[in-house]
Design a protein around this motif. Sequence first.
Motif, PDB file in Angstrom:
ATOM      1  N   GLY A  30      53.573  41.697  31.608  1.00 20.29           N
ATOM      2  CA  GLY A  30      53.587  40.269  31.327  1.00 20.29           C
ATOM      3  C   GLY A  30      53.116  39.998  29.911  1.00 20.29           C
ATOM      4  O   GLY A  30      52.784  40.924  29.160  1.00 20.29           O
ATOM      5  N   ASP A  31      53.092  38.724  29.528  1.00 15.61           N
ATOM      6  CA  ASP A  31      52.698  38.320  28.185  1.00 15.61           C
ATOM      7  C   ASP A  31      51.189  38.073  28.144  1.00 15.61           C
ATOM      8  O   ASP A  31      50.630  37.457  29.062  1.00 15.61           O
ATOM      9  N   TYR A  32      50.539  38.513  27.059  1.00 20.58           N
ATOM     10  CA  TYR A  32      49.097  38.372  26.940  1.00 20.58           C
ATOM     11  C   TYR A  32      48.699  37.894  25.551  1.00 20.58           C
ATOM     12  O   TYR A  32      49.402  38.155  24.568  1.00 20.58           O
ATOM     13  N   ARG A  33      47.538  37.233  25.498  1.00 21.54           N
ATOM     14  CA  ARG A  33      46.902  36.908  24.227  1.00 21.54           C
ATOM     15  C   ARG A  33      46.088  38.118  23.775  1.00 21.54           C
ATOM     16  O   ARG A  33      45.712  38.951  24.594  1.00 21.54           O
ATOM     17  N   VAL A  61      57.826  44.414  20.073  1.00 24.70           N
ATOM     18  CA  VAL A  61      56.946  43.334  20.516  1.00 24.70           C
ATOM     19  C   VAL A  61      57.183  42.117  19.634  1.00 24.70           C
ATOM     20  O   VAL A  61      57.381  42.247  18.423  1.00 24.70           O
ATOM     21  N   SER A  62      57.183  40.943  20.256  1.00 28.70           N
ATOM     22  CA  SER A  62      57.282  39.690  19.510  1.00 28.70           C
ATOM     23  C   SER A  62      56.077  38.825  19.822  1.00 28.70           C
ATOM     24  O   SER A  62      55.338  39.080  20.790  1.00 28.70           O
ATOM     25  N   ALA A  63      55.861  37.792  19.009  1.00 27.08           N
ATOM     26  CA  ALA A  63      54.711  36.905  19.179  1.00 27.08           C
ATOM     27  C   ALA A  63      55.168  35.456  19.136  1.00 27.08           C
ATOM     28  O   ALA A  63      56.059  35.097  18.370  1.00 27.08           O
ATOM     29  N   ARG A  64      54.553  34.637  20.002  1.00 27.90           N
ATOM     30  CA  ARG A  64      54.860  33.214  20.038  1.00 27.90           C
ATOM     31  C   ARG A  64      53.570  32.425  20.134  1.00 27.90           C
ATOM     32  O   ARG A  64      52.655  32.810  20.859  1.00 27.90           O
ATOM     33  N   THR A  73      48.134  32.980  20.434  1.00 29.22           N
ATOM     34  CA  THR A  73      49.441  33.620  20.308  1.00 29.22           C
ATOM     35  C   THR A  73      49.647  34.536  21.505  1.00 29.22           C
ATOM     36  O   THR A  73      48.748  35.300  21.871  1.00 29.22           O
ATOM     37  N   TYR A  74      50.808  34.441  22.121  1.00 25.81           N
ATOM     38  CA  TYR A  74      51.179  35.336  23.210  1.00 25.81           C
ATOM     39  C   TYR A  74      52.073  36.447  22.672  1.00 25.81           C
ATOM     40  O   TYR A  74      53.007  36.183  21.905  1.00 25.81           O
ATOM     41  N   TYR A  75      51.782  37.672  23.100  1.00 27.63           N
ATOM     42  CA  TYR A  75      52.594  38.828  22.726  1.00 27.63           C
ATOM     43  C   TYR A  75      53.501  39.205  23.885  1.00 27.63           C
ATOM     44  O   TYR A  75      53.095  39.184  25.049  1.00 27.63           O
ATOM     45  N   HIS A  76      54.744  39.529  23.552  1.00 28.77           N
ATOM     46  CA  HIS A  76      55.767  39.809  24.557  1.00 28.77           C
ATOM     47  C   HIS A  76      56.480  41.108  24.230  1.00 28.77           C
ATOM     48  O   HIS A  76      56.870  41.339  23.079  1.00 28.77           O
ATOM     49  N   LEU A  77      56.650  41.970  25.236  1.00 31.70           N
ATOM     50  CA  LEU A  77      57.363  43.234  25.070  1.00 31.70           C
ATOM     51  C   LEU A  77      58.836  43.027  25.386  1.00 31.70           C
ATOM     52  O   LEU A  77      59.191  42.513  26.445  1.00 31.70           O
ATOM     53  N   ASP A  78      59.696  43.442  24.471  1.00 31.11           N
ATOM     54  CA  ASP A  78      61.152  43.346  24.673  1.00 31.11           C
ATOM     55  C   ASP A  78      61.599  44.556  25.484  1.00 31.11           C
ATOM     56  O   ASP A  78      61.878  45.632  24.937  1.00 31.11           O
TER      57      ASP A  78
END
Length: 249
Positions: A30-33, A61-64, A73-78
């Motif tokens: 999942g997405d985490y700070r 990895v991307s950040a939003r 900021t949430y980090y997300h694994l593609d």
Amino acid sequence: MVSPAQVVPDFVQLAAHPVRWRLLSELATGDYRVRELVELIGQPQNLLSYHLRLLRGGKLVSARRSSADARDTYYHLDLERCAQALTDAGAALHPALHPGPTPPPRHPGPAPTVLFTCTGNSARSPIAEALLRRHADHVEVTSAGSHPRPQLHPHAVQALNEGYGIDLTGQRPRSLATMTDRHFDYVISLCDKVREVCPDFGDHTRRIHWSIPDPAASKAAQKDAHRAFVHTAAEIDARVRHLLPVLTP
């Protein structure tokens, strides 16, 4: 001189470091700070920020920015890109390691129960509900919002109908308050704001967060609202497809 066949694939170089592998492993769920990753991995923030920067440079990895608090900021694994990178790394080692067709998942035992949540239950969470039901009819899935809108967003209905052949005509947003007496194996929040207010469903419920911006409020929607919803539906569909092995071990 190193021959092309001896060059280590970028993914292998990135993933081989133990800290980066831990980051990839945690973000796969999942997405985490970053402060949450510090707690999960037990390493200082400056070290994790360095390795996150490398993973972002490798486009894994991307950040939003959080829609609940812009300071976060949430980090997300593609996972799509990771899957392709793993395939390419195997094929680079030996052609026979290129994977064949994936066998259909087995799902013995009782059907898993899944709740998708967002604020209005008018776009992101009903899209996720419909797509998971389409991919896995054995899963019991529903969706709800902390502040449900009067009706589903018309662009969400259109995006699912045109892109996936799913008809949501007649479905109405549901309130998260009506779900608190039910048991769910998985509660998946798709909205940073609802993550902060989502009720506790007990110790046996697995919480997962997907930080997906509201397509109706995005900058892209100001130029082409329908395209923004199509893009959001595609991102949710990719996440749902990668969720299936978790639900059907």
